[in-house]
Design a protein around this motif. Structure first.
Motif, mmCIF file in Angstrom:
data_model
loop_
_atom_site.group_PDB
_atom_site.id
_atom_site.type_symbol
_atom_site.label_atom_id
_atom_site.label_comp_id
_atom_site.label_asym_id
_atom_site.label_seq_id
_atom_site.Cartn_x
_atom_site.Cartn_y
_atom_site.Cartn_z
ATOM 1 N N CYS B 38 0.760 -1.165 0.082
ATOM 2 C CA CYS B 38 0.291 -0.171 0.038
ATOM 3 C C CYS B 38 0.742 1.318 -0.054
ATOM 4 C CB CYS B 38 -0.837 -0.061 1.315
ATOM 5 S SG CYS B 38 -1.656 1.558 1.400
ATOM 6 N N LEU B 41 0.840 3.110 3.039
ATOM 7 C CA LEU B 41 1.775 2.686 4.215
ATOM 8 C C LEU B 41 3.180 3.245 4.179
ATOM 9 C CD1 LEU B 41 1.911 0.684 6.640
ATOM 10 C CD2 LEU B 41 2.206 -1.067 4.994
ATOM 11 N N LEU B 199 -6.473 3.236 0.981
ATOM 12 C CA LEU B 199 -7.222 2.089 0.254
ATOM 13 C C LEU B 199 -8.682 2.256 0.625
ATOM 14 C CD1 LEU B 199 -4.735 -0.699 0.752
ATOM 15 C CD2 LEU B 199 -4.735 0.630 -1.231
ATOM 16 N N CYS B 205 -6.291 -3.495 4.959
ATOM 17 C CA CYS B 205 -6.190 -2.583 6.033
ATOM 18 C C CYS B 205 -6.219 -3.206 7.376
ATOM 19 C CB CYS B 205 -7.218 -1.495 6.124
ATOM 20 S SG CYS B 205 -6.947 -0.265 4.672
ATOM 21 N N CYS B 208 -2.993 -4.328 8.527
ATOM 22 C CA CYS B 208 -2.093 -3.488 8.455
ATOM 23 C C CYS B 208 -1.594 -2.912 9.940
ATOM 24 C CB CYS B 208 -2.499 -2.067 7.568
ATOM 25 S SG CYS B 208 -1.328 -0.846 7.551
ATOM 26 N N CYS B 214 -3.380 5.408 10.335
ATOM 27 C CA CYS B 214 -3.795 5.791 8.927
ATOM 28 C C CYS B 214 -5.269 6.323 8.819
ATOM 29 C CB CYS B 214 -3.547 4.729 7.866
ATOM 30 S SG CYS B 214 -4.482 4.724 6.538
ATOM 31 N N PRO B 216 -8.044 4.526 7.602
ATOM 32 C CA PRO B 216 -8.593 4.221 6.132
ATOM 33 C C PRO B 216 -9.750 4.791 5.992
ATOM 34 C CG PRO B 216 -7.916 2.541 7.046
ATOM 35 C CD PRO B 216 -7.422 3.366 7.942
HETATM 36 S S1 SF4 Z 1 -4.401 1.174 6.833
HETATM 37 FE FE1 SF4 Z 1 -3.661 2.716 5.489
HETATM 38 S S2 SF4 Z 1 -1.565 2.240 5.330
HETATM 39 FE FE2 SF4 Z 1 -2.539 0.356 5.822
HETATM 40 S S3 SF4 Z 1 -3.064 -0.736 4.208
HETATM 41 FE FE3 SF4 Z 1 -4.963 0.521 4.614
HETATM 42 S S4 SF4 Z 1 -4.783 2.264 3.458
HETATM 43 FE FE4 SF4 Z 1 -2.683 1.362 3.691
#
Ligand code: SF4
Lengths: 98, 574
Positions: B38, B41, B199, B205, B208, B214, B216
């Motif tokens: 990502c 990230l 994303l 996510c 992650c 983040c 998201p």
């Molecule tokens: S949480 Fe944020 S950094 Fe992690 S994969 Fe999802 S969009 Fe990317």
């Protein structure tokens, strides 16, 4: 919040007193001492992984033995325990105020 | 060869990177892996210096332990003997041309050909290519760097520790193209200073480790409000504060625990992994080794006078996210931005005090006039044209609210019993028990917000509504405004109305009133209970406790400052 942490009973057999003390000191940082070489811990997946990595670094694989028993989700599990002599209480998490 | 004999291929013009110069740091190959997973990230980690360990990263490090011990020198490409079979462990190679540095877990050499092997935790995934693209790309980066150094390298392998399986990765054109794109992409975003979008509703996510930083789903939701956020950011371990206020207490470290003693007698221990911060009130002593260990673990210590007044805090080396602080300072110099932020904060605060009054009204006098007045002032706050006017509106609302505050306090049934009476709000020093409780609660809230803001990388001392004056955590005071009624005032009401703190729990000296030891301990416990309380987030719809909510709010404020959100979503309850 979802059942994020699990409750574990961890017991160990360590041959060498020096290593035993290191394991004991480490275990005190992760859980509550129940009795000789037996601990009760509440661990998230991350802490579980940390603890395993650290223990793995201390013990000798062909002499020592550690058992990590998963009892279930920490918030909801009610382990059925018979405790003679002393009280058994499931570890809770709360702020320390002295 | 004539024109029509040419194969119909669009040839790539390889855009050579300028050689790295000056103080441009080399990109670690691991970042290329993250970028492929990502792009956001990679940006968060590389440009903003964010990091959070997760179960996966801890297991990953553990999987590497056997290869992390560097072996003796590995021969240069031209020294490699054709027949010799060699192993090299934990070898670091870099390439200025590619702008990359790679740490190779294991290199095998045979017949003059080298094969990089990367250790992965867990089992082999059952996917078409034998492994996921991020891992394949990371391996391909290693091959590119090896080739830069003159080695012959045609394939590599991933070794999955748990299932003890080896997966072959062939460096074909397609993989090389993918890798080149990732390298280019990462260097571009690193240079461009613009964070890639999160994303959209991606299963990645939930795996992650930076999901709580983040945000998201929250960011996506606030930008185009379609999918309801999943409660991804909420699930995490919960460390809690340790308060030490006992007279002459000493805090030391023993093994993995904090040990608190009074007159050399142990009174309490706390596991360091469970400690989020240490709050020290009055004459308490922390040993240097203990303080250093707290700094290393990024556990902040806050210092207070015995009366609870927030004196300052000690943190480790501090947060690396310079980009965020720069955005904060920039915005704080812009009068329009300051006013916009301040108007919303004041409105949210007035709305929340209105809700608190409505819920806790205990008098026969009708509450409606107060509710109407507060509603008017809340609307008016939104239309204020400058800060002085806004201050006036806030002051007016506070005056009305505190004039009615006594109506929220339970009176004893028996009139001979001592009761809590409240007339007007006064501070430094507070002259009656209710004011003493309010002041103490605001000090606790200020501390909570100050720590929270510095933990996410903001500067708690530079604010938008409150002007920075010496030692005043202006941003903490700003962002806590909406929470004064729902956290501080509500805890005060709770301890009074439930009889947890009684009028006899106060000592007065020289015109000022203070809580005694026991009362203070019970009050702190009630405050922390309030912070652990779960509520349904009014925008996101998931359940979250206030502790975690504060962090999410602080991070959203950061996303707003960095231009990702059009507005900071204030928190109001209904
Ligand atoms: S949480 Fe944020 S950094 Fe992690 S994969 Fe999802 S969009 Fe990317």
């Amino acid at each position: 919040m979802a059942a994020y942490e699990h409750l574990y009973i961890i017991t160990y057999d360590i041959r060498d007193p020096k290593r035993w003390r290191r394991v004991f000191r480490l275990m005190k940082g992760y859980g509550e001492w129940l009795q000789l070489s037996v601990f009760q811990c509440r661990l998230s997946r991350k802490r579980h992984a940390e603890l395993i990595a650290l223990l793995d670094g201390i013990i000798h694989h062909n002499e020592d033995h550690i058992l990590i028993v998963n009892i279930g989700p920490a918030e909801t599990v009610k382990p059925s325990v018979v405790s003679l002599g002393k009280d058994f209480e499931v570890v809770a998490r709360q702020p320390v105020i002295v | 060869m004539t024109d029509n004999e040419r194969p119909p291929v669009q040839l790539e013009l390889p855009l050579p990177f300028p050689e790295l110069s000056g103080d441009m740091p080399l990109l670690p190959a691991r970042m290329i892996n993250e970028y492929q997973y990502c792009p956001r990230l990679a940006y968060l980690e590389w440009v903003q210096g964010e990091w959070a360990a997760s179960a996966d990263t801890v297991e990953g490090d553990h999987a590497h332990r056997r290869v992390d011990k560097p072996s003796k020198r590995f021969p240069e490409a031209d020294e490699l003997d054709d027949t010799e079979k060699l192993h090299g462990r934990s070898i670091t190679l870099s390439s200025n041309r590619l702008g990359l540095i790679a740490k190779l877990d294991l290199i095998e050499a045979e017949d003059g050909i080298v094969t990089p092997i990367d250790y992965k935790r867990g089992k082999r995934p059952h996917v078409a290519r034998g492994a996921y693209d991020p891992e394949r790309v990371q391996l391909c980066v290693q091959a590119m760097v090896l080739r830069e150094h003159g080695y012959v390298c045609e394939e590599g392998a991933l070794y999955f520790v748990q299932s003890r399986e080896r997966v072959r990765v062939v460096f074909d054109d397609e993989l090389e193209q993918l890798t080149q794109n990732a390298i280019n992409g990462l260097r571009l975003i690193a240079a461009g200073g613009h964070i890639p979008d999160p994303l959209l509703d991606s299963p990645k996510c939930s795996g992650c480790s930076l999901v709580g930083i983040c945000l998201p789903d929250e960011v996506n939701y606030l930008r185009h409000a379609d999918l309801e956020p999943r409660p991804l950011a909420v699930m995490r371990d919960e460390a809690l504060p340790v308060y030490v206020q006992a007279y002459k207490a000493k805090i030391g470290k023993k093994g993995e625990e904090l040990e608190i003693s009074i007159d050399d007698e142990k009174v309490q221990t706390a596991r360091l992994v469970d400690v989020s911060q240490v709050v020290v009130m009055g004459n308490v002593y922390i040993t240097t080794p203990c303080l250093q260990d707290l700094m290393k673990r990024e556990i902040p210590v806050s210092w207070h006078s015995y009366g609870g007044w927030f004196v300052g805090h000690t943190v480790g080396t501090g947060h690396k996210n310079v980009e965020l602080r720069t955005a904060q300072y920039k915005a704080s110099f812009d009068d329009k931005t300051c006013l916009a932020i301040a108007r919303n904060l004041v409105r949210a605060k007035i709305q929340n005090s209105r809700t608190l009054a409505r819920r806790n009204w205990r008098s026969d006098v009708p509450v409606e006039p107060l509710l109407d007045a507060l509603k008017n002032l809340a609307d008016k706050a939104l239309r204020a044209t400058d800060l002085p006017q806004l201050l006036g509106i806030e002051g007016g609302a506070a005056a009305q609210y505190f004039a009615a505050f006594d109506q929220l306090i339970k009176k004893p049934d028996d009139s001979k019993q001592l009761s809590f009476d409240f007339n007007t709000r006064n501070r430094r020093p507070p002259t009656d028990p209710v004011n003493a409780l309010l002041s103490f609660a605001y000090a606790m809230l200020t501390r909570t917000w100050t720590m929270n803001l510095s933990a996410v990388g903001l500067d708690p001392y530079r604010g938008f509504y409150h002007q920075p004056r010496y030692g005043r955590p202006a941003l903490a005071l700003d962002l806590m405004e909406p929470f004064r009624p729902i956290i501080a005032d509500s805890t005060v009401l709770q301890v009074i109305n439930n009889g947890e703190v009684r009028p006899t729990d106060f000592v007065s000296a020289a015109g000022s009133v203070n809580l005694n030891d026991g009362g203070r301990k019970r009050f702190i416990a009630a405050f922390e209970r309030r912070m652990s309380q779960e509520i349904t987030h009014p925008l996101f719809g998931y359940k979250v406790d206030y502790r975690r909510l504060f962090e999410i709010q602080a991070r959203l404020f950061g996303r707003y400052l960095l231009g990702e959100l059009p507005e900071y979503p204030n928190f109001t309850t209904r």
